[in-house]
Design a protein around this motif. Structure first.
Motif: not given
Length: 255
Positions: A143-148, A162-163, A206-209
């Protein structure tokens, strides 16, 4: 006049409701998972009885499912992403951001499995029910990766914070449980260590890329046909002046 036109053609309230309900559902799920890990069973705080802890855990889980249901209903009703009821339950079949929407479907299916088996817990037996109940913990990182991955709200500092808070809460809960368990947790300590290092590292990479880079909305598969309020055009990439609603949607996607 121009401001009124932009307001009329902007994202609908349902779009904002989708993002808000998805975020609230993730926060509640995080709280339920952290409580289940750190304070359930014999590791409950001395000031709280096992019944109170179990009741709080159950209520947080039910609230998370309720907001998740609202998240799904508003996303489908809004119509921008062209989601349907099958795409909410069947992973990776959506035309809009299939991978990231698909992760949401996976998380939903896992949580529904937990909820349904909890309703017949007496017939399943504690061992079988507990085995299925672990799916809730597996649903949380999904769910976290879905949201991000689904929305570029991720680029906003409050959303990033928040994340990060959700991630830190679960990591602390895992280590609290391991410390309280003492030597009884030796056999799972290495797996817990790997998990609490792997998930944050993967998320940061993942966030950085991905979501923090320009053009993520296009690379994630977030382009859809223009809403009905915008005039049709043969050009595949309309300008923001032509389609302000589409530009706003792609710049601030739903959770």
């Amino acid at each position: 006049m121009n401001g009124a036109l932009l307001t009329a053609s902007g994202p609908s309230p349902l779009w904002y409701a989708t993002r808000a309900s998805g975020t609230v559902s993730l926060v509640l799920l995080t709280a339920a998972v952290a409580l289940g890990i750190a304070a359930a069973g014999k590791y409950a705080p001395l000031r709280l009885g096992r019944f109170e802890v179990s009741a709080l855990h159950r209520n947080l889980s039910l609230l998370s499912l309720a907001f998740l249901g609202l998240h799904i209903v508003t996303a489908i009703t809004d119509g921008y992403a062209h989601l349907t009821w099958p795409t909410a339950f069947v992973p990776f079949v959506a035309s809009y951001r299939p991978l990231w929407v698909g992760l949401g479907a996976v998380a939903l299916d896992l949580l529904l499995a937990v909820a349904l088996t909890s309703a017949v817990r007496g017939r399943l037996g504690r061992r079988r029910w507990k085995a299925v109940h672990w799916l809730a913990y597996a649903a949380w990182p999904v769910a976290l990766f879905h949201a991000v991955g689904t929305g570029t709200d991720t680029r906003l500092s409050p959303q990033l914070a928040l994340y990060g808070a959700c991630l830190l809460t679960v990591v602390v809960a895992v280590w609290w449980r391991l410390v309280r368990a003492g030597t009884q947790a030796d056999r799972v300590r290495r797996w817990a260590t790997a998990g609490t290092l792997l998930v944050p590292a993967t998320l940061v990479a993942f966030l950085a890329a991905g979501p923090l880079q320009p053009g993520w909305a296009h690379r994630a598969g977030g382009t859809t046909q223009a809403p009905a309020t915008a005039p049709s055009t043969p050009h595949p990439s309309p300008t923001p002046q032509q389609h302000p609603q589409q530009d706003e949607h792609e710049g601030d996607d739903a959770e």
